[in-house]
Design a protein around this motif. Structure first.
Motif, mmCIF file in Angstrom:
data_model
loop_
_atom_site.group_PDB
_atom_site.id
_atom_site.type_symbol
_atom_site.label_atom_id
_atom_site.label_comp_id
_atom_site.label_asym_id
_atom_site.label_seq_id
_atom_site.Cartn_x
_atom_site.Cartn_y
_atom_site.Cartn_z
ATOM 1 N N ARG A 1 4.876 -3.763 -8.420
ATOM 2 C CA ARG A 1 5.780 -3.976 -6.846
ATOM 3 C C ARG A 1 4.619 -4.882 -6.348
ATOM 4 N NH1 ARG A 1 8.412 0.766 -5.504
ATOM 5 N NH2 ARG A 1 8.870 -0.027 -3.711
ATOM 6 N N ILE A 2 5.407 -5.402 -5.251
ATOM 7 C CA ILE A 2 5.095 -6.533 -4.141
ATOM 8 C C ILE A 2 6.023 -5.922 -2.509
ATOM 9 C CG2 ILE A 2 4.858 -8.628 -3.342
ATOM 10 C CD1 ILE A 2 5.666 -10.149 -6.241
ATOM 11 N N VAL B 1 -2.607 3.614 2.399
ATOM 12 C CA VAL B 1 -1.861 2.671 3.734
ATOM 13 C C VAL B 1 -0.711 2.456 4.081
ATOM 14 C CG1 VAL B 1 -3.435 1.560 2.031
ATOM 15 C CG2 VAL B 1 -1.065 0.838 1.333
ATOM 16 N N VAL B 2 -0.535 2.439 5.151
ATOM 17 C CA VAL B 2 0.797 1.713 5.763
ATOM 18 C C VAL B 2 0.870 -0.222 5.949
ATOM 19 C CG1 VAL B 2 0.690 4.306 6.436
ATOM 20 C CG2 VAL B 2 -0.017 2.141 8.104
ATOM 21 N N GLY C 1 -1.442 5.453 -4.833
ATOM 22 C CA GLY C 1 -0.555 4.130 -4.848
ATOM 23 C C GLY C 1 0.426 5.028 -5.431
ATOM 24 N N ARG C 2 1.291 5.389 -4.533
ATOM 25 C CA ARG C 2 2.901 5.427 -4.593
ATOM 26 C C ARG C 2 3.275 5.784 -3.854
ATOM 27 N NH1 ARG C 2 4.140 10.914 -5.254
ATOM 28 N NH2 ARG C 2 5.821 10.847 -6.232
ATOM 29 N N VAL C 3 4.776 4.867 -3.600
ATOM 30 C CA VAL C 3 5.227 3.883 -2.368
ATOM 31 C C VAL C 3 6.332 4.957 -2.345
ATOM 32 C CG1 VAL C 3 6.882 2.399 -1.709
ATOM 33 C CG2 VAL C 3 5.073 1.476 -3.811
ATOM 34 N N ILE C 4 6.221 5.501 -0.858
ATOM 35 C CA ILE C 4 6.567 7.168 -0.287
ATOM 36 C C ILE C 4 8.301 6.491 0.369
ATOM 37 C CG2 ILE C 4 6.736 8.480 0.799
ATOM 38 C CD1 ILE C 4 5.112 9.306 -1.403
ATOM 39 N N SER D 1 -3.700 -2.278 -5.397
ATOM 40 C CA SER D 1 -3.354 -0.748 -5.974
ATOM 41 C C SER D 1 -3.175 -0.753 -7.366
ATOM 42 C CB SER D 1 -2.849 0.180 -5.266
ATOM 43 O OG SER D 1 -2.501 1.280 -5.647
ATOM 44 N N VAL D 2 -4.363 -0.199 -7.948
ATOM 45 C CA VAL D 2 -4.453 -0.236 -9.716
ATOM 46 C C VAL D 2 -4.690 0.745 -9.761
ATOM 47 C CG1 VAL D 2 -5.548 -1.082 -12.114
ATOM 48 C CG2 VAL D 2 -4.919 -2.834 -9.949
#
Length: 360
Positions: free
Chosen positions: A40-41, A332-333, A356-359, A24-25
């Motif tokens: 992030r990975i 995505v999940v 693109g943000r990690v929730i 994700s960019v």
């Protein structure tokens, strides 16, 4: 600067296809490795964000809820991995949520349209048959390309489920919605109602508990999908028990519909009817239960890959939303294990990524 997320696990681009190498960019997906190292990975099995195709944001037991409660509902669904909601009717105007970047994408259907005093109080725009066409036109203009009809409900004079509107009026209403550029879905519990809405050219059916063998070829030929809402149908025995003293025939009917719920979903699936996952969250069903609905479809007999498809790839295509493809929005999940082999992996997701943000 653009944030880069690398997904190191298997990327499920379809129910039977997977590959490796996804990033994700700046909120968009790419299968091409960026020149810069990731910020992030995230490890695990990657799927498109889940779709709840029958959900009610802004609806509570007594009707419309306030804005903070509606936001809480949306965020509860989000944390469970639901990143796209087709709202199947709400008395609250939730358009303001569509401007937010921290809640699921919301496709609204306006308000339910029901027969006067033939639905739950405070939920619907209630009309008599002569007012149905105009009410449908109004809700078609208020929503995002969908209108929700209440096709049947208990008729207290008859003591059982009965269609809400005459078949000819339903046909005119569906034509009016199509003329406004909207699709129509209908709440249908009883057997007879399915004949009426299929004759009318309906675009989708909710629940479809009265499905009979005679209906199946028509669903396939007319390409009408079903959203079974099995976590909601599980409440039928309680509804029947409460109704039995006053409406015994209705109670017996509801119990019989519940008893064959799984067989009917499997029969539809095996006949080639498209099935989509929806929880009916709102009112008595709590939000955040999309994993329960996926597992309920699997328990009804759908292969796990197909149950996932009902909430992932096909559901997104049906609603015109991105899947896992180049340039798609990064919704995505991430599961800790392959959910096709370990169904419970849809519970307790490893990660949820929205735009693109990690929730989580």
């Amino acid at each position: 600067m653009a944030e880069i997320i690398e997904f190191t696990g298997t990327v499920l681009t379809g129910p039977g296809s997977g590959q490796r190498g996804l990033w994700s960019v700046d909120g968009r997906l790419t299968f091409r490795r960026p020149a810069k190292a990731p910020d992030r990975i995230l490890a695990g099995w990657v799927l498109p964000g889940f779709v709840d195709a029958h959900c009610h944001i802004g609806l509570g037991v007594g009707g419309a809820v306030d804005a903070p409660t509606a936001e809480e509902q949306a965020r509860t669904d989000l944390m469970a991995g639901t990143l796209l909601i087709r709202d199947a009717g709400s008395p609250a105007d939730t358009r303001w949520l569509q401007d937010r970047k921290d809640v699921p994408v919301l496709i609204r259907a306006g308000r339910h349209v029901a027969r006067t005093r033939r639905y739950l109080r405070g939920f619907a725009e209630e009309v008599e048959p002569e007012g149905l066409v105009e009410a449908v036109r109004k809700q078609a203009r208020e929503g995002d390309g969908w209108v929700k009809l209440v096709g049947d409900w208990i008729d207290r004079d008859a003591g059982d489920l009965a269609p809400s509107f005459p078949a000819a009026v339903v046909r005119d209403a569906v034509l009016a919605a199509h003329d406004e550029g909207a699709r129509v879905t209908a709440h249908c519990f009883a057997e007879e109602t399915l004949d009426d809405v299929l004759d009318a050219g309906i675009d989708c059916v909710e629940h479809a508990t009265g499905l009979l063998p005679r209906h199946l070829p028509r669903f396939v030929e007319q390409k009408v999908p079903i959203v079974p809402t099995l976590v909601n149908i599980a409440t039928f025995p309680d509804i029947a028990a409460q109704a039995a003293p006053k409406f015994p025939r209705y109670a017996a009917h509801m119990r019989s519909l519940w008893e064959r719920r799984k067989e009917r979903v499997l029969e539809a699936f095996e006949a080639g009817v498209r099935i989509y996952a929806g929880t009916d969250a709102g009112s008595v069903i709590r939000h955040g239960r999309i994993a329960d609905e996926i597992l309920a479809l699997h328990a009804a007999g759908l292969p796990m890959a197909s149950a996932l498809d009902a909430a992932c790839w096909s559901a997104r295509e049906w609603l015109g939303a991105d899947g896992l493809e180049e340039g798609a929005r990064a919704d995505v999940v991430v599961c800790r294990e392959d959910p096709r082999k370990v169904p419970e992996a849809v519970h307790g997701l490893a990660h949820v990524v929205l735009g693109g943000r990690v929730i989580r």
